[in-house]
Every structure is written in structure tokens, then in C-alpha cells.
Design a protein around this motif. Structure first.
Motif, PDB file in Angstrom:
ATOM      1  N   SER A  76       0.835  -1.198   0.000  1.00  0.00           N
ATOM      2  CA  SER A  76       0.000   0.000   0.000  1.00  0.00           C
ATOM      3  C   SER A  76       0.880   1.262   0.000  1.00  0.00           C
ATOM      4  O   SER A  76       0.632   2.205  -0.755  1.00  0.00           O
ATOM      5  N   LYS A  77       1.939   1.283   0.794  1.00  0.00           N
ATOM      6  CA  LYS A  77       2.839   2.447   0.802  1.00  0.00           C
ATOM      7  C   LYS A  77       3.546   2.628  -0.541  1.00  0.00           C
ATOM      8  O   LYS A  77       3.669   3.732  -1.053  1.00  0.00           O
ATOM      9  N   ALA A  78       4.054   1.517  -1.070  1.00  0.00           N
ATOM     10  CA  ALA A  78       4.814   1.612  -2.315  1.00  0.00           C
ATOM     11  C   ALA A  78       3.897   2.061  -3.458  1.00  0.00           C
ATOM     12  O   ALA A  78       4.277   2.926  -4.256  1.00  0.00           O
ATOM     13  N   ASN A  79       2.681   1.484  -3.518  1.00  0.00           N
ATOM     14  CA  ASN A  79       1.746   1.904  -4.566  1.00  0.00           C
ATOM     15  C   ASN A  79       1.487   3.416  -4.486  1.00  0.00           C
ATOM     16  O   ASN A  79       1.517   4.116  -5.500  1.00  0.00           O
ATOM     17  N   ALA A  80       1.229   3.903  -3.279  1.00  0.00           N
ATOM     18  CA  ALA A  80       0.946   5.330  -3.118  1.00  0.00           C
ATOM     19  C   ALA A  80       2.146   6.161  -3.576  1.00  0.00           C
ATOM     20  O   ALA A  80       1.992   7.177  -4.275  1.00  0.00           O
ATOM     21  N   GLY A 129      -0.567   7.337 -13.269  1.00  0.00           N
ATOM     22  CA  GLY A 129      -0.864   6.418 -14.370  1.00  0.00           C
ATOM     23  C   GLY A 129      -0.023   5.157 -14.350  1.00  0.00           C
ATOM     24  O   GLY A 129      -0.333   4.184 -15.044  1.00  0.00           O
ATOM     25  N   ILE A 130       1.048   5.161 -13.564  1.00  0.00           N
ATOM     26  CA  ILE A 130       1.891   3.960 -13.442  1.00  0.00           C
ATOM     27  C   ILE A 130       1.019   2.819 -12.893  1.00  0.00           C
ATOM     28  O   ILE A 130       0.096   3.059 -12.116  1.00  0.00           O
ATOM     29  N   ARG A 131       1.338   1.582 -13.321  1.00  0.00           N
ATOM     30  CA  ARG A 131       0.474   0.465 -12.915  1.00  0.00           C
ATOM     31  C   ARG A 131       1.241  -0.569 -12.081  1.00  0.00           C
ATOM     32  O   ARG A 131       1.953  -1.416 -12.633  1.00  0.00           O
ATOM     33  N   PRO A 132       1.129  -0.480 -10.748  1.00  0.00           N
ATOM     34  CA  PRO A 132       1.811  -1.455  -9.876  1.00  0.00           C
ATOM     35  C   PRO A 132       1.321  -2.871 -10.172  1.00  0.00           C
ATOM     36  O   PRO A 132       0.130  -3.089 -10.422  1.00  0.00           O
TER      37      PRO A 132
END
Lengths: 487, 487
Positions: free
Chosen positions: B373-377, B385-388
Motif C-alpha cells: 500500500s505504501k509503495a503503490n501510493a 498512471g503507473i500500474r503497480p
């Protein structure tokens, strides 16, 4: 080979050293009187009494680091010590070491327990049994288990890579450690307290400290692996058809019972006889005597693992394959405990039969029957009447190859054969690709014997590493490696 | 950070060196022409092309030793190489190394297989899949399994401590190695080919070579642990209620299924979408879409382990506890294979969506949901627009945290963010006590990044050990550790 017994305390410390130590650890962290020092220099079975000017007991990792820096400044050697339960005198200072003992017992906090990550961070001085209990309180299991668990400390377990009765399933202590905190020989604190199952970012330094017997640094804390709590167990006591059948029997058990198998222990008839004769509350679980027995136990986290069914099927196939004569399957906890009481009485009851000369060897599991037969023939030929007493963790290829004295012989006359019998047995072990110290380590007691067998190249690599991490050779000198490099 | 692409072959070898090499390994053991060298200096995904004057392929351990002695005499650096499938360019020589490549592929014999001891002695050049098959022929199981198993070699697996899909049950490669044969940097042959489960007779030197990426010596052979053949498996595809539920779900599975659990893999919805869109023969195993999936597999040596019953009970309890939405239990091999096809298509199908910036991280399992969750944010805030695309071995706390480019962005513009995104993600990983390379290693590619995060003390200890075993720094210089000691 064995160190000589010497006075308990020694004077020769430089001026100002003891007051400086006291400033670091306080009054209660420093023992300088003979009666306080005595238990710390006495080998647990009373075989040796060492000597030191003081025992220092730091309360924190920071204090450990300060003590080591002080020792570096004064060229004073350090013997790290846990519960002093080791069998090779790795944790005792001897007169010739001119070392102080650094005892970790005051550092006994559980720093963290993470049930979701199945890890526990503990200080080196935690007693093993307290760790087991803390894990159980969190509905988890810490599997390291050995005879001295009520007093040995985890730091010592790690420094000696202790084995025990659950190795076949969970591995040695090495396999149970995810991270370490170590004070280096320079007095720096290395925080390697990782709680990760995977980390490929460099040499796995913790592996060097595990099993290094305090010769490379002082382990002050560790991250341990935990496992699901075990809710069910099944225990069987098996009469083998012949010793040769033990390895295929283990193979069958591993196929049919899987990793639920915890323990696979060898018990010879002579041990059962001694236990029946000298032990309390001992009964023979089988109707008839057999030459060799296997004590086998499995456990699971759920009744649905259906251990009794798996055991029945395993025993049935073992009977059909002609591997076993008979077996008793424990019907309740009391019966399982009585099987284990037998196992635990093996060493105790051997004492009642006079002197015992001991070996802690490993060979490939497939070679165990041949090893026992060769070793028995060799020692019987050397000393007729000697009574081989091989028992233990056969599932790990590890046998405690004890030798009881011939009946009637003077015990000291018998024990005088110790080194010669060691050499006879170890020659066979090494010839079969085995280890002369499977789980007890080297320390001071097996130092010369190990140097005799280990390849010069391997000793040299060990010395190169020792030299690189402890250039002044102040960390437990004379244990595991000789004091000066061999020429 | 990344090495530059350079010419394939380099001239500068001292007079007489190549003829001397040829005398050791013969004509077929020496490649000096560009077309022969090219595949050995090309990174498998084509990211880098290195350079070397020759590739030498010894046929025996003795030849390896002679080659290394010759290199020592001429101060020529050596890059050990297996199947050249690594992801961090540890096995490739670059122009600035002025090194030869020592390729082990001709040393591909199984020297011994002992089913009763559950061990197998193999040479470094054995291809992993051939080892798996040799074990299967003896009714045994060698559990190391990874994408490149058809071409990677066991020596490289050991030197990089490879992970793969069965780590949760059997551990990393480190846990599967009982003994090693190593040619040291001095060109001496260390016979550490023990087949023992227990051996406490000194520093466990093999642990240093495992995962050392060829920087301390050349692994020429190994004793591997084998396990009972698996006869049954059960596979489930599970829709998680939420990512936070993955750690307790694993805990429940470990309690109820025990060590039979092999694999516990995380698949995000985006990966299923990509696979459905770009893959072949891909179906969604569940009726409705969920955000997160777990692919879970267990296996056993006997039908009596009753895996289907254990799975049903586990899934029932997981549903009751509200940890999962839904689950599909494979009813046959075809269905199980189709679940795995999904998992195997994750990386492949991500390619079709443009550029991917990759991470191979580990944190404590309990911290995985917070990490994602932290890294995605953080990455979404850095590049909208980047897609984790986080997937993989969540049961080991190991996530392949890939990042697909924003749709429509130019791929090279996107890939220019590689280092900056690495830093953003790795800052979070390290802050959570994690590893920036869980299973891929450091090599050349992650060298600078690792130096940025690793404690100076740990780097220094690694350098002390490197210096003690390879004082001239000829073993794979510039991989894992910088060429010159850092000040």
C-alpha cells in the motif's frame, strides 16, 4: 588434550581495568570473588575447573560493546558464556587464556514476537525453555529442544549450533535463525536482526557466527523462526528386525508420514536393559526383547492430519516389508511419555554401569549400520569386554557412540583409554566421510582431535577468516582453532 | 549503474597465456572467437553485452584448479559462469574487468545418488532440470524449481542462492546443500563434499560460498538434499477478501495443512487481466473478479495424507473467518496446471503492456500489505498512471514488485525512471526492515544500490572476508562488492 584444572581466579589484570569494567556494567554486573566465579569456570559435569580474574555480566548490547572495546584497548581475551551447559568447554576460561568471562545471562528479554511473521526476537541470555514457553503463549512452536533446555541460553545454542530431538523435521539451530545482532571483535554492534525468509544481498554473515563458539564475536540477540503450535502427536516404539533396516524404515516413514515426523531415535537393547535395571518407572513397551529399537514421533497442528491412521499404515507396511518385528503405538500421553522416559534415561542409567567413553559422531544415514558394526568390532578387539552403547538421533545420521567399561574393571584404568578409543572410533568415522562432532562442537575438548582430522586447507581457511574478523585473536582464543596459526 | 555495452572480445592477454590454457583444457575447452564468446557475454534478456578475451570450459575439478593457478600467476581475473540465466549480470565479464569467463557447463556429471541417505552429489554444470529428473528416477524429489530450470546450472543456483516456488516448504538453495567442492582463489581444491545432516567441527565454510556469486572461489560440485517423491498434490485458487488477510490466511494454512504446503503465491487482479488479455489458454478460475488472489499448493508422498480433506477444512475455516471470498479447488491435474499457467504467464503477459520496472524485494510477511500500500501510493504520486504489478512468493515475504508503464507513454521515457523508482521503492523496503534483493542477488546490476543501503560495517566485514580468501581480488571482481575497498 584436556585442559588441566587450575585455580578459580587469577589476579593479573592491568591497573584500572576492573574499575573501568565496573563503570560500564555496575556492581551487579561484575564478579571478582572466587565463590561467585566458581560456577562460571566449572564444567557442568565437573570434568574441568578453569580460571578467570572476573566474570562480567553486561545488561545491554551497548555494554557488551563497551566491554569489548575496553578489552581490545588492554589486550585482554574474552570468553563469551551462556548457561555454561556445553559439553566441550567452549564457554569456560582456562588459566592459560588469561581471559575474562563475558556472561550474557542478564540479557534475557524477549524483544519482539510477531505471530503473523512467525518470528521472535530474543536476547542471547534467554533460557531456551522460556523461549519455548513464550512461543507457546502466542500459539506458536519453537522446536529447539535438548536435555539442558531448562538452563541453556539461546546465545550459546546459536554459538554452538545446537541439535536436539527435533532436527529431522526442523533442522539444527542454524536453520532456526533468521537474523543476529553481534558485537564484533572491534566492539562494534552489527545489527543483522532481519526477520526475512529471503535476502540475497551479500555474504550471509550470520552463518559465520552461528557455530563459531564465540571465536568471531559476541552474539547478543537473534531473530528466531517460529512454527504453528502442534496440537496432536503420535508416538511409536518399534522393535527392528535388524539394524540394517533402520535407514529404509526411515525412508518409509518419511514417505508415509511426511514432514510431520519429528523424531527417529535409535535405542539399543543394552540401553533398555540398563534403564530397566537402574531407572525409575521404566517398562519394556514390547512383549519380547529385540536387539534394536526405534522411538518415532510425529506431530501436527490439527487432528485432521490423522496421525494415528498414518502411523497404522506405516507400521503395517513396515511389518509387511519385513523391516520390523513388532511395535507399540502410544494410546495416550502417559504412554508416549513412558516411551520418552526410556530415551531420556539412556545416559543417566549408563552412569550406574561405571565409566563411559563418549563420541558424538555423524555419518551418512545409509552408513550407520556399517559404522556401528565396524566400530563395535574395533573397540571389542582393542578392549575385550567393553560394552558399546550406541544411541540417539539416527534419523539425522547422528549417533552418540558411548562405550561402557568392561564389568569389574577399575573406572580410572578404563577412562585412561579415552584418547586411544576416540582415535579408533574417529578413524572409522572419518574414513566413512563422517563428522567427529555432530552436535556438540569442538571447544577446547576436541580441539586437538579436530586438528588431527580436518584438512589443512580447511583449517587454513578458518584461520584466514578468524584473522580477518579478530586480528588480535582476543575472542575466545584457543577454542575451535589453535592459538597460533599452524605452520 | 548498469554496465555499458562493449565489444564482445578483447585482445589484451599476456603472451603464452592462451596456449597454456589450451594445454590445460584442450581445444574444445577454449573459445576465443567472437561468435563462440557472444552467448557467454550476452545477458539473457539482452540488457547488456559484456566482453572477454576467452571463455574456458574445464572438464574436471583438476582442470579448474590449474586454470585458476594460471590466472593467479598472470593476475588475470576470473568470472565463473553457469547457464548464464542470472538476472543481475553476476556471471558476465565486462570490458573493464579484463577477465576471462570460466564456464562450468562441461562438468555435468551426477557423481553419486544415495537414496537411503537422501543425497545426490552433482557437478556444478548439471542443469537443474536434469537433477530433478535424476532424483525422480530414484523415486526421490529435488525441490528447487524456477523458471529457468531447463537451462540454469546447479553451480549458479548455489552461487546465487536461488529461490523459486517451493521455498516456503524446502527453503532456498542454501537449505538444500549439505556439502560443496570448491576451487579456492589460490587454485586449491577444497573437498567439503559432506553428506551429513550434522557437523559441528568448525566454521560452516560452505555457507560463505553459497550466495557469494563467484567472488570467493569456484563451486565445482555439491551434495544436495533429496526428499521423498511426491505422489499427490492439491491446488487451490483463492479470491482474497483483502490483501491484509493474506498473512493470517497463510498462518491458517500452515496450521491446518502443515508442511505439505509447497507454494503460496500472490496474484493481483491486474496480472489476471493481463494474462486473460494476452495469454493463451487462460481462464479465470473464479466466477467473479477479486482484487487479490492466492495460488496455494500442497503435496504429499501418500494419498493417506488426505490433502483434499485438509484443503476443504482449510477453505471452510478461511471462509468462516471472513478471510476469503471464494476459492476453486483443482479437481484434476489439468485444472491444477491451468491455475499454474496463470501464475507462469504473469511476467510474460506484462511485457505486452509495455515497459516494466522491476524489484525483487522481501519484507517480514506481516508487513507485506503495508509495504504494497505504501509503495503503490509513492510510485503513483511520483508518476501518475503507473500500474503497480506486485506478485509472487508472498508466503516467503518476497514480492516481485513490478511496475508497468502508464498506458500510452513512450517506453524509453518510462524506463528512464528506473533508478529513481528503484530508490523510491527500496527506501520503503529498507525502512520496513526488508531486503532489496530477496532472491536475485546483487551481481553488477544492483551493486551501487546495495552499497547505498547496506551498513558500512556489514560491507566492511564482507570485504575483510573477501580479502582474506581472495587477496588479489581476482574472483569475479566488481560483482557483489566494489573493486576497491571503500574508504
Amino acid at each position: 588434550m584436556a585442559p588441566s584444572s587450575t585455580p578459580v581466579s587469577l589476579p593479573a589484570l592491568p591497573d584500572g581495568f576492573l574499575p573501568a569494567l565496573k563503570r560500564i556494567v555496575g556492581d551487579r554486573g561484575l564478579l571478582t570473588k572466587a565463590e561467585g566465579i566458581l560456577p562460571h569456570v566449572t564444567e557442568q559435569r565437573g570434568r574441568f575447573v578453569g580460571a578467570t580474574a572476573c566474570v562480567v555480566k553486561p545488561g545491554t548490547t551497548g555494554e557488551v560493546a563497551q566491554v569489548i572495546k575496553l578489552c581490545q584497548d588492554h589486550d585482554i581475551a574474552i570468553v563469551p558464556q551462556g548457561g555454561n551447559t556445553g559439553l566441550v568447554s567452549a564457554g569456560i576460561a582456562f588459566a592459560e587464556d588469561r581471559a575474562i568471562i563475558l556472561n550474557l545471562s542478564r540479557m534475557n528479554k524477549v524483544r519482539n514476537l510477531d505471530p503473523l511473521n512467525n518470528t521472535m526476537t530474543v536476547e542471547a541470555g534467554c533460557i531456551l525453555q522460556n523461549i519455548q514457553e513464550a512461543a507457546a503463549k502466542a500459539d506458536r512452536f519453537f522446536p529447539l529442544s535438548l536435555g539442558s533446555e531448562g538452563s541453556c541460553q539461546i546465545g550459546g545454542n546459536i554459538a554452538s549450533n545446537a541439535g536436539g530431538i527435533n532436527v529431522i523435521r526442523y533442522g539444527n539451530t542454524r536453520a532456526l535463525v533468521l537474523g543476529l545482532e553481534v558485537v564484533t571483535a572491534d566492539g562494534e554492534i552489527w545489527d543483522g536482526l532481519r526477520s526475512l525468509r529471503k535476502d540475497n544481498t551479500g555474504y550471509d554473515l550470520k552463518q559465520l557466527f552461528i557455530g563459531s563458539e564465540g571465536t568471531l564475536g559476541v552474539i547478543t540477540a537473534a531473530v528466531l523462526k517460529l512454527f504453528p503450535a502442534m496440537k496432536e502427536r503420535s508416538t511409536a516404539f518399534i522393535g527392528l528386525r535388524q539394524l540394517d533396516d533402520a535407514p529404509p524404515l526411515l525412508g518409509l516413514a518419511q514417505s508415509l508420514i511426511g514432514e510431520a515426523l519429528n523424531s527417529f531415535e535409535l535405542i539399543p537393547r543394552i540401553a533398555l536393559d540398563f534403564a530397566l535395571k537402574h531407572g525409575q518407572d521404566i517398562t519394556d513397551p514390547l512383549g519380547q526383547p529385540y536387539d534394536w529399537y526405534i522411538l518415532l514421533e510425529a506431530s501436527a497442528g490439527t487432528p485432521q492430519a490423522n496421525l494415528p491412521l498414518l502411523f497404522e499404515s506405516f507400521l503395517e507396511q513396515a511389518l509387511e516389508a519385513g523391516l520390523i518385528h513388532d511395535a507399540a503405538l502410544a494410546q495416550n500421553t502417559a504412554q508416549a511419555d513412558s516411551f520418552w522416559r526410556l530415551r531420556e534415561n539412556i545416559t543417566l542409567c549408563q552412569k550406574a554401569e561405571g565409566g563411559s567413553i563418549k563420541h558424538d559422531i555423524a555419518v551418512p544415514l545409509s552408513a550407520i549400520p556399517a559404522f556401528i558394526s565396524k566400530a563395535n568390532a574395533a573397540v571389542e578387539s582393542y578392549l575385550p569386554g567393553i560394552r558399546p552403547y550406541p544411541f540417539g538421533h539416527i534419523g539425522d545420521g547422528n549417533i552418540h557412540y558411548n562405550l561402557s567399561q568392561p564389568p569389574g574393571m577399575d573406572i580410572n584404568d578404563y577412562l585412561a583409554h579415552w584418547d586411544r578409543l576416540n582415535r579408533i572410533v574417529h578413524d572409522i568415522v572419518v574414513d566413512m566421510g563422517g563428522s567427529i562432532s555432530a552436535e556438540h562442537g569442538i571447544g577446547r575438548v576436541k580441539l586437538e582431535e579436530n586438528l588431527h582430522y580436518k584438512s589443512p586447507l580447511e583449517i587454513r581457511m578458518m584461520q584466514q577468516i578468524k584473522q580477518s574478523l579478530d586480528p588480535k585473536n582476543l575472542m575466545n582464543p584457543g577454542k575451535l582453532l589453535p592459538v597460533s596459526p599452524r605452520s
